[in-house]
Enzyme design. Structure first.
Site, PDB file in Angstrom:
ATOM      1  N   HIS A   1      -6.617  -5.098   9.993  1.00  0.00           N
ATOM      2  CA  HIS A   1      -6.391  -4.860   8.560  1.00  0.00           C
ATOM      3  C   HIS A   1      -5.089  -5.506   8.082  1.00  0.00           C
ATOM      4  O   HIS A   1      -4.123  -5.634   8.816  1.00  0.00           O
ATOM      5  CB  HIS A   1      -6.470  -3.369   8.190  1.00  0.00           C
TER       6      HIS A   1
ATOM      7  N   GLU B   1      -9.420  -2.188   5.237  1.00  0.00           N
ATOM      8  CA  GLU B   1     -10.009  -1.863   6.528  1.00  0.00           C
ATOM      9  C   GLU B   1     -11.289  -2.673   6.758  1.00  0.00           C
ATOM     10  O   GLU B   1     -11.950  -3.090   5.796  1.00  0.00           O
ATOM     11  CB  GLU B   1     -10.347  -0.364   6.555  1.00  0.00           C
TER      12      GLU B   1
ATOM     13  N   ASP C   1       0.820  -1.215   0.000  1.00  0.00           N
ATOM     14  CA  ASP C   1       0.000   0.000   0.000  1.00  0.00           C
ATOM     15  C   ASP C   1       0.853   1.265   0.000  1.00  0.00           C
ATOM     16  O   ASP C   1       2.084   1.205   0.134  1.00  0.00           O
ATOM     17  CB  ASP C   1      -0.953   0.002   1.208  1.00  0.00           C
TER      18      ASP C   1
ATOM     19  N   ASN D   1      -6.925  -3.227  14.155  1.00  0.00           N
ATOM     20  CA  ASN D   1      -8.292  -3.607  13.788  1.00  0.00           C
ATOM     21  C   ASN D   1      -8.305  -4.798  12.819  1.00  0.00           C
ATOM     22  O   ASN D   1      -9.326  -5.096  12.220  1.00  0.00           O
ATOM     23  CB  ASN D   1      -9.020  -2.402  13.162  1.00  0.00           C
TER      24      ASN D   1
HETATM   25  C1  F6R Z   1       1.690  -1.316   5.939  1.00  0.00           C
HETATM   26  C2  F6R Z   1       0.443  -2.037   6.071  1.00  0.00           C
HETATM   27  C3  F6R Z   1      -0.306  -2.053   7.362  1.00  0.00           C
HETATM   28  C4  F6R Z   1       0.570  -2.385   8.574  1.00  0.00           C
HETATM   29  C5  F6R Z   1      -0.253  -2.341   9.840  1.00  0.00           C
HETATM   30  C6  F6R Z   1       0.612  -2.521  11.066  1.00  0.00           C
HETATM   31  O1  F6R Z   1       2.191  -1.504   4.634  1.00  0.00           O
HETATM   32  O2  F6R Z   1      -0.006  -2.580   5.130  1.00  0.00           O
HETATM   33  O3  F6R Z   1      -1.330  -3.017   7.274  1.00  0.00           O
HETATM   34  O4  F6R Z   1       1.122  -3.668   8.413  1.00  0.00           O
HETATM   35  O5  F6R Z   1      -0.921  -1.111   9.935  1.00  0.00           O
HETATM   36  O6  F6R Z   1       1.453  -1.426  11.182  1.00  0.00           O
HETATM   37  P1  F6R Z   1       2.640  -1.398  12.243  1.00  0.00           P
HETATM   38  O7  F6R Z   1       3.630  -2.407  11.805  1.00  0.00           O
HETATM   39  O8  F6R Z   1       3.188   0.004  12.171  1.00  0.00           O
HETATM   40  O9  F6R Z   1       2.028  -1.723  13.573  1.00  0.00           O
END
Ligand code: F6R
Length: 242
Positions: free
Chosen positions: A138, A143, A67, A136
Site C-alpha cells: 500500500h 490497500e 492519510d 502489502n
Molecule cells: C503512512 C502511510 C503508510 C506507511 C506504510 C509503511 O502515512 O501512508 O502507507 O507508509 O504503512 O509504514 P511504516 O513506515 O511504519 O513501515
C-alpha cells in the site's frame, strides 16, 4: 525507477532528507506530500537538524499528508496529526496554515474527503511526494483491491496493515479499523516520488516492486510504474532479496 541501496537506515534517511532539502532550495514554495509511519522518522530528524543548522527554510512550503486514522483525537499519540507535529512540524518553520492533513474526526467523512480534494486542487503544481510502503504494497492507505479510488476516500484497513501497525498501540484491538487517505490519482500527480523502505519486513514487497512487470491493483506500489520520476531508497535489509 532510480534505486539507491544505502548501508543502513541513517544513510537512507540522510539521502531522502538531502533530496527533499534540495527540492526546497530549488523551489522554496514547493508543494510536498508526506507520510507517517516508522520509515520517515529518520528523514524528519535529518530535516529538523538541517533547519536548526540554518541549511533549509521551510517557510514557503505547503505539505499534504497522505492519510489519517478515523476516530483518533489530534492529540492522541497515535494520530497522524500528533505524529507530524512531534516528528517534524514543531521543529521547523512551516507556516501553520500550510500543512494539510486529512480530517479523521469529521462527523461527515464524505464531506471531509471532498474538502481534502478541494485543498489539493488549490495547487496545480505538486512537486515532490515522499512515501513509505506497506508490507502489502500500500501507498498511503490505498490497500490492495480489485479497484482503487482515484481521490480522497475512507478505507477499511486490511488485517495485515492493522497487525503491522499494532506495535504502536497498547492493544492490537486499539488500532483503528478505518482511515481516510489520499487517492492514487492525487498521489500520481506529484512530479517526483521518493519511496523509502528499511528492514527485512519490507524485503519481499520491495522485490515485487523492483522486479515485477505488471501494474496490479493488488500491489498499489506497482502503479508507480506509470510514473516517470520515481526514486526508491532502501537500506541493505530491505534490498536483501534483490
Ligand atoms: C503512512 C502511510 C503508510 C506507511 C506504510 C509503511 O502515512 O501512508 O502507507 O507508509 O504503512 O509504514 P511504516 O513506515 O511504519 O513501515
Amino acid at each position: 525507477m532510480k534505486v539507491f541501496i544505502e548501508k543502513n537506515y541513517d544513510q537512507l534517511s540522510k539521502r531522502a532528507a538531502d533530496m527533499i532539502a534540495g527540492e526546497i532550495s530549488k523551489k522554496p514554495n514547493s508543494v510536498l506530500c508526506l507520510p507517517t509511519g516508522s520509515t520517515p522518522i529518520g528523514t524528519y530528524r535529518e530535516l529538523s537538524g538541517m533547519y536548526a543548522a540554518g541549511k533549509v527554510d521551510f517557510s514557503g512550503i505547503v505539505t499534504f499528508n497522505l492519510d489519517e486514522y478515523i476516530g483518533l483525537r489530534q492529540d492522541d499519540e497515535n494520530s497522524y496529526h500528533y505524529f507530524m507535529h512531534h516528528h517534524l512540524f514543531d521543529h521547523i518553520n512551516i507556516k501553520q496554515g500550510n500543512a494539510y492533513i486529512p480530517d479523521g474526526l469529521s462527523e461527515n467523512m464524505e464531506e471531509a474527503c471532498k474538502n481534502y480534494d478541494v485543498k489539493l486542487d488549490l495547487y496545480n503544481e505538486k512537486d515532490l511526494l515522499l512515501t513509505g510502503i506497506g508490507q502489502n504494497g500500500h501507498i498511503g492507505f490505498n490497500e490492495p483491491d480489485d479497484r482503487l479510488f482515484a481521490r480522497t476516500h475512507t478505507v477499511l484497513l486490511s488485517e495485515n496493515t492493522r497487525a503491522a501497525n499494532a506495535r504502536l498501540f497498547e492493544n492490537a484491538d486499539d488500532v483503528p479499523k478505518v482511515a481516510i487517505t489520499m487517492g492514487i490519482a492525487d498521489i500520481m500527480h506529484f512530479k517526483k516520488m521518493i519511496i523509502i523502505a528499511n528492514g527485512t519486513a519490507k524485503a519481499a514487497i520491495i522485490k515485487d516492486l523492483l522486479t515485477g512487470r505488471m501494474v496490479d491493483t493488488h500491489n498499489t506500489s506497482s502503479l508507480t510504474y506509470l510514473h516517470n520520476d520515481v526514486t526508491v531508497i532502501l537500506d541493505e535489509e530491505a534490498a536483501s532479496l534483490l
